[in-house]
Design an enzyme around this catalytic site. Structure first.
Site, mmCIF file in Angstrom:
data_model
loop_
_atom_site.group_PDB
_atom_site.id
_atom_site.type_symbol
_atom_site.label_atom_id
_atom_site.label_comp_id
_atom_site.label_asym_id
_atom_site.label_seq_id
_atom_site.Cartn_x
_atom_site.Cartn_y
_atom_site.Cartn_z
ATOM 1 N N LYS A 25 17.051 28.347 20.284
ATOM 2 C CA LYS A 25 18.122 27.940 19.103
ATOM 3 C C LYS A 25 19.221 26.897 19.582
ATOM 4 C CE LYS A 25 21.917 29.920 20.918
ATOM 5 N NZ LYS A 25 23.449 29.286 20.827
ATOM 6 N N ASP A 39 21.831 34.024 15.965
ATOM 7 C CA ASP A 39 22.233 32.952 16.746
ATOM 8 C C ASP A 39 21.704 31.653 16.066
ATOM 9 O OD1 ASP A 39 23.800 32.094 18.746
ATOM 10 O OD2 ASP A 39 22.606 32.865 20.228
ATOM 11 N N SER A 56 29.666 24.352 17.064
ATOM 12 C CA SER A 56 28.099 24.336 17.965
ATOM 13 C C SER A 56 28.055 22.960 18.725
ATOM 14 C CB SER A 56 27.059 24.210 16.960
ATOM 15 O OG SER A 56 25.851 24.106 17.725
#
Length: 336
Positions: free
Chosen positions: A196, A249, A259
Site C-alpha cells: 500500500k 490501509d 500520508s
C-alpha cells in the site's frame, strides 16, 4: 501490564501514549534513541519533533540509554523503528520471553551489490531468520499517528501465528478509541502494509497531476488487485486483503493528506527530484525504500505488478511524472 515501546518516532510515541492513557495501573515505557530528544520530551511533556502540541500522558515514562532492565520486566515489547533497524533489534531481543511486535511496514532492502536473484524479506521472515524462537507478530492497519495520539477512533489488526502475541496486543491497545482485531494471517497483513505504501506514491502522483477522482479510484482498485496477487503467491488468504491491513490501509494511505508516501507522489508530480521530495518530508516514507524490493519479490514469483513497476521506474528516474501515467494507460486491454 508492563509495556515497552522502542523508538520515539511518531508512530511509536502515539501507540505508547494510547497504551499509557488507559489508567489501569500499567507501566508504559517509551525508549528514545536520542538522549536530547528523550530529555526534551520529559521537560516539555510532548514529542515536539513528531507530534507537536499533543501532551504526553503523565503515566508515560520516556527513557534513553540502558534498556535491558525494562525489557526483562516487560509483558509486551513493541518495536517502533523503521524497517531498516528491525533486524538489529530482533537479534537483540531473540531470547526475551515476552511477546514482541513491530510496527514497520515494508520489505527489507536488498544490500547493494547483491545478486539479481536476491530479494527483500518481510518482517516476519527476518524474525524467522534472526530469532526463530521469538513469540512475534505485527500491529498494522489504517492509522495516522497524529490521530491515534489525539485518541481519535482507530481500528488496527494484530497479526501473528502465536495467539499469545495477538492476545497481548489486544490487551495493550484495545480500548475506548481503538479497536484491535486479531488475525493469524501475518503474511497477508504484512504484504498489505508493504504494498500500500508503494501504491500511495502512485495515487499521490495522480493527484499531483490533477488527473481526477476516476483515475485515483482506478489506481486504488487495480492496486488492490496487485497486492492480492502478490499475497496469494506468498501464501496469504484472499480475505485478508479486504480487511483493515489491505483495503483499509490502502484507502487511507492513498487518499489521506497525512500520508507521507502519497506526499512523495505529489512532490514528484510538481517536478521535485526524489531526493528533494524525501528531504522535505522530515520522516521516513517506507514506500520509497520498499518499492524495488516488492517488485523484485514479485518477479521471482512471476507476479505481474504494473503499477508497482511504474513507480519503481519513476523513483529510479527512468520515467518522468507524465510519462508514468502514459506508461500505465498504454497497456494492452485485458479482462478484469
Amino acid at each position: 501490564m508492563n509495556i515497552v515501546v522502542i523508538g520515539a518516532g511518531a508512530w511509536g510515541t502515539a501507540l505508547a501514549m494510547s497504551a499509557a492513557a488507559r489508567g489501569d495501573g500499567r507501566v508504559v515505557t517509551l525508549w528514545a534513541r536520542d538522549a536530547a530528544q528523550a530529555q526534551a520530551m520529559r521537560d516539555s511533556g510532548e514529542n515536539a519533533r513528531y507530534l507537536p502540541g499533543v501532551a504526553l500522558p503523565a503515566a508515560l515514562q520516556v527513557v534513553h540509554g540502558e534498556i535491558d532492565g525494562h525489557l526483562a520486566a516487560a509483558d509486551l515489547i513493541v518495536i517502533g523503528t523503521p524497517m531498516a533497524a528491525l533486524r538489529e533489534w530482533l537479534g537483540r531481543l531473540q531470547h526475551v520471553p515476552a511477546p514482541v511486535a513491530w510496527l514497520c511496514k515494508g520489505f527489507e532492502a536488498v544490500p547493494a551489490g547483491a545478486s539479481a536473484a536476491a530479494h527483500g524479506l518481510m518482517a516476519h521472515e527476518v524474525c524467522a531468520e534472526v530469532a526463530p524462537d521469538l513469540l512475534c507478530g505485527v500491529l498494522s492497519g489504517p492509522s495516522f499517528a497524529a490521530e491515534v495520539a489525539r485518541h481519535q477512533p482507530t481500528a488496527l489488526v494484530a497479526a501473528s501465528r502465536h495467539a499469545e502475541v495477538n492476545d497481548a496486543l489486544v490487551a495493550a491497545f484495545h480500548g475506548d478509541a481503538m479497536r484491535v482485531y486479531a488475525n493469524a494471517d501475518i503474511v497477508g497483513v504484512e504484504v498489505g502494509g508493504a504494498v500500500k505504501n508503494v501504491l500511495a506514491i502512485a495515487t499521490g502522483l495522480c493527484d499531483g497531476l490533477q488527473l481526477g477522482l476516476n483515475a485515483r479510484a482506478a489506481l486504488i482498485t487495480r492496486g488492490l488487485a496487485e497486492m492480492t496477487r502478490l499475497g496469494l503467491a506468498l501464501g496469504a488468504r484472499t480475505e485478508t486483503f479486504m480487511g483493515l491491513s489491505g483495503l483499509g490501509d490502502l484507502v487511507l494511505t492513498a487518499t489521506g493528506d497525512l500520508s507521507r508516501n502519497r506526499k512523495v507522489g505529489l512532490l514528484l508530480a510538481q517536478g521535485r527530484t526524489l531526493e528533494q521530495a524525501v528531504a522535505s518530508l522530515g520522516h521516513v516514507a517506507e514506500g520509497v525504500y520498499s518499492a524495488r524490493t516488492v517488485l523484485a519479490r514479485a518477479r521471482l514469483l512471476n507476479v505481474e505488478m504494473p503499477i508497482t513497476e511504474t513507480v519503481v521506474e519513476l523513483l529510479d528516474g527512468r520515467l518522468q511524472a507524465a510519462e508514468a501515467v502514459q506508461h500505465l494507460m498504454a497497456r494492452d486491454p485485458r479482462g478484469e
